[in-house]
Design an enzyme around this catalytic site. Sequence first.
Site, short mmCIF file in Angstrom:
data_model
loop_
_atom_site.label_atom_id
_atom_site.label_comp_id
_atom_site.label_asym_id
_atom_site.label_seq_id
_atom_site.Cartn_x
_atom_site.Cartn_y
_atom_site.Cartn_z
CG HIS A 18 4.61 -7.06 -2.90
ND1 HIS A 18 3.29 -7.43 -2.91
CD2 HIS A 18 4.99 -7.10 -1.59
CE1 HIS A 18 2.89 -7.68 -1.67
NE2 HIS A 18 3.90 -7.48 -0.85
CD GLU A 19 8.54 -7.66 -0.36
OE1 GLU A 19 8.43 -6.81 0.56
OE2 GLU A 19 7.93 -8.74 -0.34
CG HIS A 53 5.60 -3.53 1.55
ND1 HIS A 53 4.33 -3.24 1.99
CD2 HIS A 53 5.57 -4.82 1.14
CE1 HIS A 53 3.56 -4.31 1.84
NE2 HIS A 53 4.29 -5.28 1.32
#
Length: 267
Positions: free
Chosen positions: A69-70, A73
């Site tokens: 997820h990170e 980003h």
Amino acid sequence: MTHPYGDYGRPAAGALRHVRPSPVFLAIVAVCVASGWYAWHDDGTSEPATRTSVFLLVMSGWLVSLCLHEFAHAFAALRSGDHSVVGKGYLTLDPLKYSDPLLSFILPTVFVLLGGIPLSGGAVYLDRGAIRGRARNSLVSAVGPLTNAVLAGVLALLLSSGVVDGASATFVAAFSFLIQLQVIAAVLNLLPVPGLDGYGVLEPWLPFEFRRAIAPYAPYAILFLFALLWSPSVNHYFYDVVDHITDALDVSPYLANDGYRLFRFWS
């Protein structure tokens, strides 16, 4: 002048070289694989061993998804012009490199342990000024929860395709719960609440005066949201939505709930 990582917003090989899994990330993956192997072959003769394997499988699987997820980003930010993510180590999937471990891993883990509510925190600090345009800023925020949505879809496809037909009931229950966590994370993070990715998608399009007015209250917004989720009526409605999505993915909410029961080995 040429940017050291290639044309502005287009990372060259020098930047892409930093996109590699760290030893810490690989260790988490190894725990996930080892606990998954045990749960797959679980014969139910030892309840403590069964619950421990489910706990390790779900937690390590969830941590892997947090890293992805990170990473999403950071990688989207890199492609949009923020080259600072390279030096910060965000592209190595190393959770120790993230700027805010409290929001990234500690609080999300606590929430999963307490109530099975996963939250991907704002762990990567990006140079929003370097990202070109409002649409790209929105995309950088959106790719995190979209990663959870894609993971939910891929895992659900594996479950329905018959790949796990030879696995034990323990593994299937844990796997179903892990899929449910991805669904919850995607839905939760897309809510337009300050501090969550859903608000990050909208923020570039909001008037500056509005953003400035709510900025002092933004740190408390997530706490207020979770207080609402502990309310029986809100909690019931939220999980109704999650169950509908889980059903649409052909994943049984009952199996997911069984996986959650096994996950809570201390209860």
